[in-house]
Design an enzyme around this catalytic site. Structure first.
Site, PDB file in Angstrom:
ATOM      1  CG  HIS A  87      42.982  47.029  40.597  1.00  0.00           C
ATOM      2  ND1 HIS A  87      43.524  48.121  41.592  1.00  0.00           N
ATOM      3  CD2 HIS A  87      42.090  46.395  41.381  1.00  0.00           C
ATOM      4  CE1 HIS A  87      42.520  48.094  42.638  1.00  0.00           C
ATOM      5  NE2 HIS A  87      41.861  47.220  42.441  1.00  0.00           N
ATOM      6  CD  GLN A 132      41.685  39.541  41.031  1.00  0.00           C
ATOM      7  OE1 GLN A 132      41.103  38.279  41.291  1.00  0.00           O
ATOM      8  NE2 GLN A 132      41.106  40.341  41.975  1.00  0.00           N
TER       9      GLN A 132
END
Lengths: 140, 413
Positions: free
Chosen positions: B130, B210
């Protein structure tokens, strides 16, 4: 036709889709497909208007005292909306373009696409169309 | 197909009743919320805990002698213990409250960088990070003249661990990788990554944003040096997150930001800082956020993360099978070991178009590059449509999503 007249024409055209999102978006998709393609030489980074997700390419030129726009997008729904913007603003005098408030977008129920969070570059596109009209005004 | 999930000892209707927002309608249709990877919805238990704090306990912490302040302090520190237990950290002082994963990573980049990174040093990331786990390191490398090394991703969307091992050298000072890919849902073999790093005594940071909602995370078993996550992805409020840091780093690091709450003594000549996590929590912290986070963790642990993982695994497989039956659908990161995330595209349709038409039918998905532009470049696509599930989602919702997608595909043809 004046900008106001074209806006009114679009409003009437979309009246039959009130409360039917499916028909409305099918129409937008059709409009997108029918949009005359921008000359590929203008489909470069120089002419790009970046949204967060879909891209729009815009080319503007002055012809006989009016501004002529051509454009393209990599997303078909965005392209449909781009086609509407071009229908309203292309072939108009710079002053009229600068004064256009594009109120029809709200009336036909596509205001959500003007929200910055939709991030499809539409707001930036209208802004760019006006900026180009302003820049080209001096050259007419 | 509904029957396939009946063997799971899990009552989805019961948990759905805990999430008030699931009753809302979007575009006149019952909401189907498949954007849990961006942020998860909050159960009544969390909302009530926050409300209770403001109704009955609101006061500043760590300073007051009065009863309310002591109550709030106790609950804030109890929240820290709840997080410690959830992660099975060795010591409660290894838990630092932050604003979220992004701040946790920035904190490490700042503090670790200041002490240990010099020109020519190398930091290893992966192609699937990310942007939050790229930018802090990029800035640090630019400042210090250090170099970023990137683990490539295979065609399946898995990390190429052979290439990773080749990147390890005497110059490597830190490895920062994601536990689970936010875009693909692929679960990385972090144990192997850490084991290889440990052989060379290189610290490892895991971005757990996540992973944490979907699986049991044991930081001692993982033996990572840092583990970062955000509260809002694990059914807690926004603006609260966690940095787990091994005690030796908590001790060595200097404050990231300075201010109230971080000090023992202050004179204009010199300031002596407190030990432990408070050194990194300058200013009045997000008290209700920490309390809300603890409520969320308690709620999850009551259901059991193993139960949640098993149910979500069935959801993701059910959806994957259904998606594969649709012509023109390409799934990215279609591997066996994955969290409840599916990234896909349809024919040549732009993800924005697919997402817009799904939204019109009440289905919320994420479209775009998912703050993951290098990975999109790697697959040579502008973005994907991402459906990410939580344990309150159902196979019925997946059926609604699939027929909405079928309609979208038909419209876009």
């Amino acid at each position: 036709m004046s900008i106001a007249e074209i806006e009114q024409e679009i409003i009437e055209e979309f009246e039959m889709f009130v409360d039917d999102w499916e028909l409305k978006y099918e129409h937008l998709i059709e409009l997108g497909k029918s949009l005359p393609m921008i000359n590929p030489v203008y489909k470069t980074d120089e002419y790009i208007i970046k949204g967060c997700q879909s891209k729009v390419w815009l080319h503007s030129e002055a012809v006989d005292g009016k501004i002529v726009y051509t454009a393209d997008s990599d997303a078909i729904i965005t392209k449909g909306m781009v086609a509407l913007m071009i229908r309203v603003l292309s072939n108009q005098a710079p002053d009229d373009i600068l004064n256009a408030n594009m109120g029809f977008i709200d009336v036909i129920g596509l205001k959500e696409h003007l929200s910055p969070t939709r991030a499809n570059g539409l707001i930036s596109m209208i802004k760019q169309m006006k900026l180009d009209a302003l820049a080209l005004q001096g050259k007419i | 197909m509904q029957n396939t999930l009946q063997h799971t000892a899990f009552n989805v209707e019961k948990v759905r009743a805990d999430f008030p927002i699931l009753k809302v309608h979007v575009n006149n249709k019952p909401l189907v919320y498949f954007d849990n990877g961006a942020t998860a919805q909050k159960p009544t238990q969390v909302i009530d805990a926050i409300a209770k704090y403001y109704y009955e306990e609101n006061s500043n912490i760590h300073r007051g002698v009065h009863t309310l302040s002591q109550k709030a302090t106790t609950h804030y520190e109890l929240a820290r213990t709840t997080v410690q237990k959830h992660l099975n950290a060795a010591d409660v002082n290894e838990i630092i409250f932050t604003r979220g994963t992004t701040e946790s990573i920035n904190l490490v980049a700042h503090c670790f960088g200041k002490l240990f990174i010099k020109a020519g040093d190398e930091i290893i990331l992966s192609e699937m990070e990310h942007h939050s786990n790229i930018l802090p390191w990029q800035v640090l490398c630019e400042e210090r003249g250090a170099v970023l090394k990137v683990i490539p991703v295979t065609e399946n969307g898995e990390l190429n661990l052979e290439e990773y091992k080749k990147l390890l050298s005497d110059k490597t000072k830190l490895i920062a990788v994601t536990h689970v890919s936010n875009t693909l849902g692929v679960v990385n073999d972090v144990k192997e990554i850490i084991a290889a790093a440990k052989q060379k005594n290189i610290p490892v940071l895991l971005d757990g944003a996540q992973a944490i909602p979907h699986m049991v995370v044991d930081v001692q078993e993982l033996d990572c040096d840092f583990y970062c996550f955000s509260g809002h992805k694990i059914y807690a409020p926004t603006g609260i997150g966690v940095l787990y840091a091994k005690a030796k780093w908590v001790e060595k690091f200097e404050p990231y930001q300075t201010g109230g709450g971080t000090i023992k003594t202050v004179t204009f000549e010199k300031t002596v800082y407190v030990d432990g996590p408070l050194k990194f929590e300058a200013g009045t912290p997000n008290i209700e956020g920490a309390i809300g986070l603890a409520a969320a963790l308690n709620y999850l642990n009551e259901i059991g993360l193993d139960t949640i993982a098993a149910y979500e695994n069935e959801l993701v497989h059910y959806a994957t099978e259904k998606l594969k039956q649709l012509p023109g659908v390409k799934i990215y990161g279609d591997v066996k070991d994955k969290a409840a995330v599916i990234s896909f595209n349809v024919n040549n349709a732009h993800p924005f178009d697919v997402g817009t038409l799904l939204d019109k039918q009440g289905v919320a998905v994420r479209t775009g590059h998912h703050c993951n532009q290098p990975l999109m470049q790697c697959f040579n696509i502008p973005g994907t449509v991402r459906a990410s599930f939580a344990f309150y989602n159902t196979t019925h919702e997946i059926d609604v999503f699939i027929s909405a997608l079928e309609k979208a595909i038909k419209m876009l043809l």
